[in-house]
Scaffold this motif. Structure first.
Motif, short mmCIF file in Angstrom:
data_model
loop_
_atom_site.label_atom_id
_atom_site.label_comp_id
_atom_site.label_asym_id
_atom_site.label_seq_id
_atom_site.Cartn_x
_atom_site.Cartn_y
_atom_site.Cartn_z
N SER A 185 0.97 -1.27 -0.18
CA SER A 185 0.00 -0.05 0.07
C SER A 185 0.82 1.40 -0.09
O SER A 185 1.85 1.36 0.71
N PHE A 186 0.43 2.19 -0.74
CA PHE A 186 1.18 3.43 -0.76
C PHE A 186 0.11 4.49 -0.86
O PHE A 186 -1.07 4.38 -1.09
N CYS A 187 0.63 5.75 -0.49
CA CYS A 187 -0.15 7.13 -0.44
C CYS A 187 -0.15 7.77 -1.71
O CYS A 187 0.87 8.06 -2.09
N SER A 188 -1.07 8.15 -2.11
CA SER A 188 -1.34 8.98 -3.45
C SER A 188 -0.58 10.20 -3.29
O SER A 188 0.18 10.38 -4.33
N ILE A 189 -0.80 10.67 -2.08
CA ILE A 189 0.15 11.94 -2.05
C ILE A 189 1.53 11.82 -2.28
O ILE A 189 1.94 12.96 -2.69
N ASP A 190 1.88 10.61 -2.13
CA ASP A 190 3.47 10.68 -2.12
C ASP A 190 3.83 10.24 -3.77
O ASP A 190 5.09 10.25 -3.86
N ASN A 191 2.98 10.37 -4.62
CA ASN A 191 3.23 9.74 -5.87
C ASN A 191 4.34 8.76 -5.82
O ASN A 191 5.56 8.74 -6.55
N PRO A 192 3.74 7.51 -5.30
CA PRO A 192 5.14 6.41 -5.45
C PRO A 192 5.29 5.76 -6.75
O PRO A 192 4.62 6.02 -7.66
N THR A 193 6.36 5.42 -6.93
CA THR A 193 7.14 4.89 -7.98
C THR A 193 7.48 3.36 -7.76
O THR A 193 7.69 2.81 -6.65
N LEU A 194 7.81 2.91 -8.67
CA LEU A 194 8.18 1.41 -8.66
C LEU A 194 9.53 1.34 -7.77
O LEU A 194 9.75 0.25 -7.17
#
Length: 607
Positions: free
Chosen positions: A549-558
């Motif tokens: 799970s990641f936070c959208s706000i963080d603009n997660p990348t691979l």
């Protein structure tokens, strides 16, 4: 006995004495049959011819008695004696009585005188008749004439004491031989029966011959001992066989004996000429001659003349020049065959004589020892095909293990040999030898060519290729055979050292397997192979939580996805070959796939 009478006539004359003496004459008297006395009659022998004053007396051993009769009347009362003198007048015999056997006298000339006398007679043998007047004691006188006699003796005829004859001639008395005049033959020395000329002689008997000369037959006879030779017939084989081809003649007949003569009949007198040709089935008769005597019995021979027919067979016979055909291979039906080069030749061809193409040969057969006098003519045809043709140098690959069956030539029914003169054909399976020459013939109409086509064999054998003996591949790359590496660009790979089935270039490699590579140079594959061990690396995928799970706000990348692995690579699908950059912005709900790379190999499974 011959009795001859002399009649005396006396002419008287007066002597100067006291009494008269008679003068008388001796006259002969002859007759064929005479009476010696009143009781005995004897036939006369050797009648002699009386001349006026002489006669011939034959001294033949028989009695030649002459009777003297003095019929002169003047001598009556006087004593009278007859005397016989020799040619000289010497008294030889004083006859007592009036008969005398002149056969007892020796041969010679004699005279018979009559002497009349008175008183006593003083006369001796040997006194001469000229003294007759002195013989009487009173007086004596000799007859006025005398009768002359010649006593002769004929010697026996001459000739061989032993005389030989031949029974076959049926000898008779006329065949006896004696030298003399008017020969007569008797059965013994004293016989008076003359043998007729036609009387047959008897073997072992004696015969006696006299001769008669001037009417006088010899008292002594020639004794001849007769031997009649009668040889037996010759002996031998009564059935004699000959061959027509030999033109058998009488000279070819055989018999055991001496000086054989042959006849066409048992009783024929004409001997056959030795050159007379024999006739089949005929009888011939043989005699033998021993010591000039031919046998009077004959040996019978029956003649059989064998005349076999010519052998049979094909009039034209075919042969192959390569077989070097000789007389021995000519084929006919018959017994004990002889071959000749012409119809009339007498020289038998040896079995080793080479046949000549187009030539004629003539065959006889021999049956029961007889050769046929007719011949079978055979024409010989010898076939000689040319050698096959083709490439004189032929290349092969060692790996192919080329055999005789791989050689090529243009021709029919090819046969290969290892040298130009070999008689042993090579089997098709015989392997070829590099650098060797091979020789091919072709066979047409069952005849093999006697010249050969020569082929030089070149066998190419490239060396094995070189390369790494261990080659590593990545499982994710799905390595195949074509990925194997060697020093040659023209390779063929196998899964065993001896396999003859090359692997397909797209065949997948197998981990931990060995592969064997051969290179192809000049169209030939190397017999030796490069062995390569294949190592296929297949790393495990990286590890980590499957849901993160990641936070959208963080603009997660691979790059922020947490996995445990080395040199992780991300893909958008399970099978995608396009790697995603690490700065790829993750999308909510999407699935991402990660591999790791170890020792240069990316895992072919993904997390």
């Amino acid at each position: 006995m011959t009795l001859r009478t002399l009649t005396m006539s006396c002419i008287f004359w007066i002597q100067a004495c006291t009494f008269l003496c008679a003068y008388h004459t001796v006259i002969p008297y002859n007759f064929e049959e005479c009476t010696l006395n009143s009781s005995i009659f004897i036939p006369c022998e050797n009648t002699f011819v009386t001349t006026t004053n002489s006669s011939v007396i034959c001294k033949d051993g028989g009695s030649d008695i002459i009777a003297f009769n003095n019929t002169g009347s003047e001598t009556v009362g006087l004593n009278y004696v007859y005397v016989i003198t020799n040619s000289s007048g010497d008294i030889q015999v004083s006859i007592t009585g009036s008969i005398f056997d002149f056969d007892i006298l020796p041969t010679g000339d004699f005279e018979v005188y009559g002497i009349s006398y008175n008183g006593s007679l003083n006369m001796n043998i040997g006194d001469n008749i000229s003294d007759a007047s002195t013989f009487g004691s009173v007086c004596s006188t000799v007859s006025g004439n005398s009768l002359g006699f010649t006593v002769i003796q004929i010697s026996p005829p001459g000739g061989n004491v032993n005389q030989n004859f031949c029974a076959i001639d049926q000898p008779t008395i006329s065949d006896l031989f004696a030298i003399g005049t008017d020969i007569q033959w008797y059965t013994d020395v004293n016989s008076s029966t003359v043998l007729q000329p036609s009387v047959f002689l008897v073997d072992g008997e004696d015969y006696f011959a006299s001769q008669t000369v001037g009417g006088c037959e010899s008292a002594v006879r020639l004794q001849v001992i007769i031997e009649i030779d009668d040889p037996e017939a010759p002996t031998g084989d009564g059935n004699q066989n000959f061959c027509s081809i030999d033109f058998p003649k009488v000279s070819g007949l055989s018999a055991t004996g001496m000086n054989i003569q042959w006849y066409e009949e048992e009783n024929s007198f004409s001997a056959l000429n030795p050159n007379v040709l024999l006739v089949d089935g005929e009888d011939y008769f043989a005699s033998q001659t021993i010591g000039n005597c031919e046998s009077d019995t004959r040996f019978l021979v029956t003649v059989s003349i064998g005349d076999p027919s010519a052998p049979s067979g094909d009039a034209t016979q075919y042969f192959c020049d390569i077989d070097n055909p000789t007389i021995q291979v000519l084929n006919v039906i018959g017994s004990n065959i002889n071959w000749y080069e012409s119809l009339t030749s007498s020289t038998v061809l040896l079995n080793t004589v080479d046949l000549v193409d187009g030539a004629d040969y003539f065959a006889t057969q021999i049956i029961n020892g007889c050769e046929s006098d007719t011949r079978l003519q055979v024409v010989v045809a010898i076939e000689d095909p040319d050698a096959p043709t083709g490439f004189s140098t032929q290349n092969f690959c060692a790996i192919d293990e080329a055999a005789i069956s791989d050689l090529e030539a243009i021709g029919q029914n090819l046969i290969w040999y290892e040298d130009i003169n070999s008689n042993s054909a090579l089997l098709p399976s015989v392997l070829l030898t590099n650098g060797a020459d091979y020789f091919a013939t072709q066979t047409i109409n069952s005849c093999e060519s006697d010249t050969r086509f020569q082929v030089n064999v070149v066998i190419d054998s490239p060396p094995a290729p070189t390369g790494n003996g261990t080659q590593t591949f990545c499982s994710i790359d799905n390595p195949i055979v074509v990925n194997l590496e060697a020093s040659s660009n023209n390779m063929v790979w196998y899964d065993t050292p001896t396999s003859t089935n090359p692997l397909a270039p797209n065949s997948s490699l197998i981990h931990n397997e060995d592969y064997y590579g051969a290179q192809i140079l000049g169209g030939c594959e190397s017999m030796d192979r490069l062995q390569v061990y294949v190592n296929i690396t297949d790393p495990l995928p990286p590890t980590g939580d499957a849901i993160q799970s990641f936070c959208s706000i963080d603009n997660p990348t691979l790059n922020e996805v947490s996995v445990l692995g080395t040199a992780v690579i991300w893909y958008g699908t399970f099978s995608s070959n396009s790697a995603l950059p690490l700065n790829t912005i993750l999308s909510d709900g999407d699935t991402y796939y990660a591999t790791q790379t170890l020792t240069g190999c990316e895992s072919d499974t993904r997390i």
